[in-house]
Design a protein around this motif. Structure first.
Motif, mmCIF file in Angstrom:
data_model
loop_
_atom_site.group_PDB
_atom_site.id
_atom_site.type_symbol
_atom_site.label_atom_id
_atom_site.label_comp_id
_atom_site.label_asym_id
_atom_site.label_seq_id
_atom_site.Cartn_x
_atom_site.Cartn_y
_atom_site.Cartn_z
ATOM 1 N N ALA A 1 87.680 74.428 46.791
ATOM 2 C CA ALA A 1 86.222 74.582 46.742
ATOM 3 C C ALA A 1 85.731 75.584 47.780
ATOM 4 O O ALA A 1 84.796 76.353 47.521
ATOM 5 C CB ALA A 1 85.549 73.225 46.953
ATOM 6 N N ARG A 2 86.355 75.607 48.952
ATOM 7 C CA ARG A 2 85.972 76.613 49.950
ATOM 8 C C ARG A 2 86.267 78.014 49.431
ATOM 9 O O ARG A 2 85.558 78.972 49.744
ATOM 10 C CB ARG A 2 86.723 76.365 51.268
ATOM 11 C CG ARG A 2 86.254 75.147 52.042
ATOM 12 C CD ARG A 2 84.812 75.281 52.516
ATOM 13 N NE ARG A 2 84.650 76.402 53.434
ATOM 14 C CZ ARG A 2 83.695 77.303 53.370
ATOM 15 N NH1 ARG A 2 82.785 77.258 52.397
ATOM 16 N NH2 ARG A 2 83.625 78.286 54.251
ATOM 17 N N GLY A 3 87.315 78.139 48.612
ATOM 18 C CA GLY A 3 87.621 79.427 48.012
ATOM 19 C C GLY A 3 86.525 79.931 47.094
ATOM 20 O O GLY A 3 86.385 81.146 46.895
ATOM 21 N N TYR A 4 85.708 79.024 46.548
ATOM 22 C CA TYR A 4 84.564 79.396 45.715
ATOM 23 C C TYR A 4 83.272 79.512 46.530
ATOM 24 O O TYR A 4 82.204 79.723 45.958
ATOM 25 C CB TYR A 4 84.364 78.367 44.600
ATOM 26 C CG TYR A 4 85.479 78.352 43.586
ATOM 27 C CD1 TYR A 4 85.698 79.442 42.750
ATOM 28 C CD2 TYR A 4 86.321 77.254 43.467
ATOM 29 C CE1 TYR A 4 86.722 79.435 41.818
ATOM 30 C CE2 TYR A 4 87.352 77.241 42.542
ATOM 31 C CZ TYR A 4 87.550 78.326 41.717
ATOM 32 O OH TYR A 4 88.568 78.318 40.794
ATOM 33 N N GLY A 5 83.392 79.333 47.844
ATOM 34 C CA GLY A 5 82.219 79.450 48.697
ATOM 35 C C GLY A 5 81.385 78.199 48.793
ATOM 36 O O GLY A 5 80.272 78.232 49.333
ATOM 37 N N ALA A 6 81.899 77.071 48.292
ATOM 38 C CA ALA A 6 81.144 75.814 48.352
ATOM 39 C C ALA A 6 81.063 75.305 49.786
ATOM 40 O O ALA A 6 81.976 75.514 50.591
ATOM 41 C CB ALA A 6 81.780 74.762 47.451
ATOM 42 N N ASP A 7 79.972 74.618 50.100
ATOM 43 C CA ASP A 7 79.854 73.878 51.354
ATOM 44 C C ASP A 7 80.498 72.520 51.139
ATOM 45 O O ASP A 7 80.074 71.753 50.267
ATOM 46 C CB ASP A 7 78.386 73.705 51.745
ATOM 47 C CG ASP A 7 77.722 75.025 52.119
ATOM 48 O OD1 ASP A 7 78.426 75.922 52.602
ATOM 49 O OD2 ASP A 7 76.502 75.149 51.906
ATOM 50 N N VAL A 8 81.545 72.230 51.902
ATOM 51 C CA VAL A 8 82.359 71.039 51.651
ATOM 52 C C VAL A 8 82.277 70.082 52.831
ATOM 53 O O VAL A 8 82.472 70.481 53.988
ATOM 54 C CB VAL A 8 83.830 71.414 51.399
ATOM 55 C CG1 VAL A 8 84.671 70.162 51.166
ATOM 56 C CG2 VAL A 8 83.951 72.364 50.200
ATOM 57 N N THR A 9 81.996 68.825 52.524
ATOM 58 C CA THR A 9 82.064 67.738 53.506
ATOM 59 C C THR A 9 83.082 66.724 53.014
ATOM 60 O O THR A 9 83.034 66.293 51.862
ATOM 61 C CB THR A 9 80.704 67.046 53.681
ATOM 62 O OG1 THR A 9 79.729 68.010 54.089
ATOM 63 C CG2 THR A 9 80.791 65.934 54.714
ATOM 64 N N VAL A 10 84.026 66.357 53.884
ATOM 65 C CA VAL A 10 85.034 65.356 53.560
ATOM 66 C C VAL A 10 84.769 64.117 54.399
ATOM 67 O O VAL A 10 84.672 64.203 55.629
ATOM 68 C CB VAL A 10 86.460 65.878 53.806
ATOM 69 C CG1 VAL A 10 87.489 64.772 53.541
ATOM 70 C CG2 VAL A 10 86.748 67.090 52.924
ATOM 71 N N ILE A 11 84.663 62.982 53.730
ATOM 72 C CA ILE A 11 84.348 61.711 54.394
ATOM 73 C C ILE A 11 85.578 60.815 54.321
ATOM 74 O O ILE A 11 86.105 60.548 53.234
ATOM 75 C CB ILE A 11 83.153 61.030 53.698
ATOM 76 C CG1 ILE A 11 81.944 61.978 53.693
ATOM 77 C CG2 ILE A 11 82.814 59.708 54.358
ATOM 78 C CD1 ILE A 11 80.954 61.681 52.586
ATOM 79 N N GLU A 12 86.042 60.360 55.467
ATOM 80 C CA GLU A 12 87.282 59.591 55.541
ATOM 81 C C GLU A 12 87.104 58.442 56.531
ATOM 82 O O GLU A 12 86.613 58.640 57.640
ATOM 83 C CB GLU A 12 88.427 60.494 55.974
ATOM 84 C CG GLU A 12 89.722 59.808 56.352
ATOM 85 C CD GLU A 12 90.299 58.970 55.224
ATOM 86 O OE1 GLU A 12 90.662 57.808 55.491
ATOM 87 O OE2 GLU A 12 90.385 59.479 54.082
ATOM 88 N N SER A 13 87.532 57.234 56.130
ATOM 89 C CA SER A 13 87.367 56.069 57.004
ATOM 90 C C SER A 13 88.355 56.062 58.162
ATOM 91 O O SER A 13 88.075 55.502 59.223
ATOM 92 C CB SER A 13 87.514 54.782 56.187
ATOM 93 O OG SER A 13 88.789 54.732 55.567
#
Length: 413
Positions: free
Chosen positions: A169-181
């Motif tokens: 997704a970063r390769g498409y320029g998306a703003d990415v948030t990953v949520i992990e416990s």
């Protein structure tokens, strides 16, 4: 021809297709029937979160065989068909219309399904999972933009699928948030020390990692997901939400048929279930492993690729135990990695090379300094030596193992 045997395969993913291939490669002369719930020809799944998602591969390139192969090899491929029940006593499988198909031998390759979250909003449009090519296409459509704006993607879960999609997704320029416990990505697979390497990798590519965070609900507005609400009340806004919290093996058919099931379909080293006329392969198979000395079930591409050779042999009455070591790989940004073996994530870790540059080897050791698993990161000439160390079961000298001047063939004590 009258009197010919019929071998049925339930599940037309990589494992099921490979069972059919191997039966014909071993000159099985009878009927082969392969049932698949999807409408697509059998295909491999790793590219869905890797090359296919990143735009580097087309579906045809990871389709197991072209359609004419099944015709030419007399495989009765029935796509879009879900087997609803198995009757081991009658040796039949039941189809949705109530009809039955007889089998002499049966292979179960039913795979896994994405786990869902029991949260408010989890079923809203805009919430995605990733298991099929159709689901990959839906997620791609949600994040690829032609107008120069950046889509916002929230990913719940920092496992392999979540991190690979984050990279794509970063390769498409998306703003990415990953949520992990957990406090580090991949902590359940690799442990915190190596998980931190992947955390640094994604932060270096501007992924917003929210570690040690739990999800309260999926925010919904106008009937569509608009973000993820965390336990502390904050919201991660998103145009699309990917739930990547693991997979559940599809064992219901086996369980309802009375086969032994415990977290997977229980099979011996020949992949035979508790019914001698039924084998199980791939994600669902919890197999006795001769080399590892216990029961192993892993949801890895290598099992789906290699177990069918043993399953087909077993169906034909040939003794061929499955003893390959577990193997998996990942590609994220400029990091390529291969892992072989199986180790608890809290095992002692020894690294060899330059961890900061992400060019290193990692080894997981037990209390006797035996190598349980090994991993190569951006180093491609060490795979055979790593496999040999894991297979040997011999203790090693940790200091020599970490020393790049000492050949891996010389680290045993």
């Amino acid at each position: 021809m009258p009197g010919e045997k019929t071998f049925v395969i339930v599940g037309a993913g990589l494992a099921g297709a490979k069972v059919a291939e191997e039966l014909r490669a071993r000159d099985f002369p009878g009927h082969v029937v392969l049932f698949g719930a999807e409408e697509h020809l059998p295909y491999e799944r790793p590219p869905l979160s890797k090359e296919y998602f990143a735009g580097g591969k087309r579906l045809l390139e990871f389709t197991v065989q072209r359609g004419d192969w099944y015709r030419d090899h007399r495989v009765d491929l029935r796509l879009g068909t879900t087997v609803t029940a198995i009757d081991p006593a009658a040796h039949t499988v039941v189809l949705p219309d109530g009809s039955t198909v007889h089998y002499d031998k049966l292979a179960l390759a039913t795979g896994s399904r994405s786990r869902r979250l029991p949260l408010p909003g989890a079923d809203a449009p805009g919430v995605h999972v990733l298991r099929t090519v159709g689901e990959a296409d839906e997620l791609l459509a949600a994040i690829r933009r032609d107008d120069g704006t950046a889509a916002r993607l929230a990913i719940i879960g920092a496992g392999w699928i979540g991190l690979e999609i984050a990279a794509g997704a970063r390769g498409y320029g998306a703003d990415v948030t990953v949520i992990e416990s957990a406090q580090t990505p991949l902590s359940g697979s690799l442990g915190p020390e190596i998980g931190a390497v992947f955390a640094d990798l994604h932060r270096a590519h501007d992924v917003d990692l929210r570690l040690g965070a739990s999800v309260r609900e999926i925010a919904v507005d106008g009937g569509r997901a608009t973000g993820v609400v965390l336990a502390d009340g904050s919201t991660v806004p998103a145009d699309a939400v990917l739930v990547a919290v693991g997979a559940a093996p599809n064992v219901e058919l086996a369980e309802e048929a009375g086969l032994a099931v415990d977290g997977g379909v229980l099979v011996d080293a020949s992949l035979t279930t508790s019914d001698p006329d039924i084998v199980a392969v791939g994600d669902i198979a919890a197999a006795e492993h001769p080399a590892l000395g216990g029961r192993v079930r892993v949801e890895h591409w290598a099992n789906a690729l290699n177990q069918p050779f043993v399953a087909a042999a077993t169906m034909l009455g040939i003794d061929a135990p499955y003893d390959r070591l577990p193997y998996f790989f990942t590609d994220q940004y400029d990091l390529g990695m291969e892992y072989v073996g199986l180790a608890p994530p809290d095992s002692r870790v020894i690294t060899r090379g330059d961890v900061a540059k992400r060019e290193f080897l990692a080894f997981w050791l037990d209390g006797d300094n035996k190598v349980l698993a090994g991993m190569n990161v951006n180093i491609w000439d060490a795979g055979d030596d790593i496999r040999a160390l894991v297979s040997s079961g011999s203790p090693v000298d940790p200091a020599r193992l970490a020393d790049t001047s000492v050949p891996l063939s010389s680290v045993a004590t």
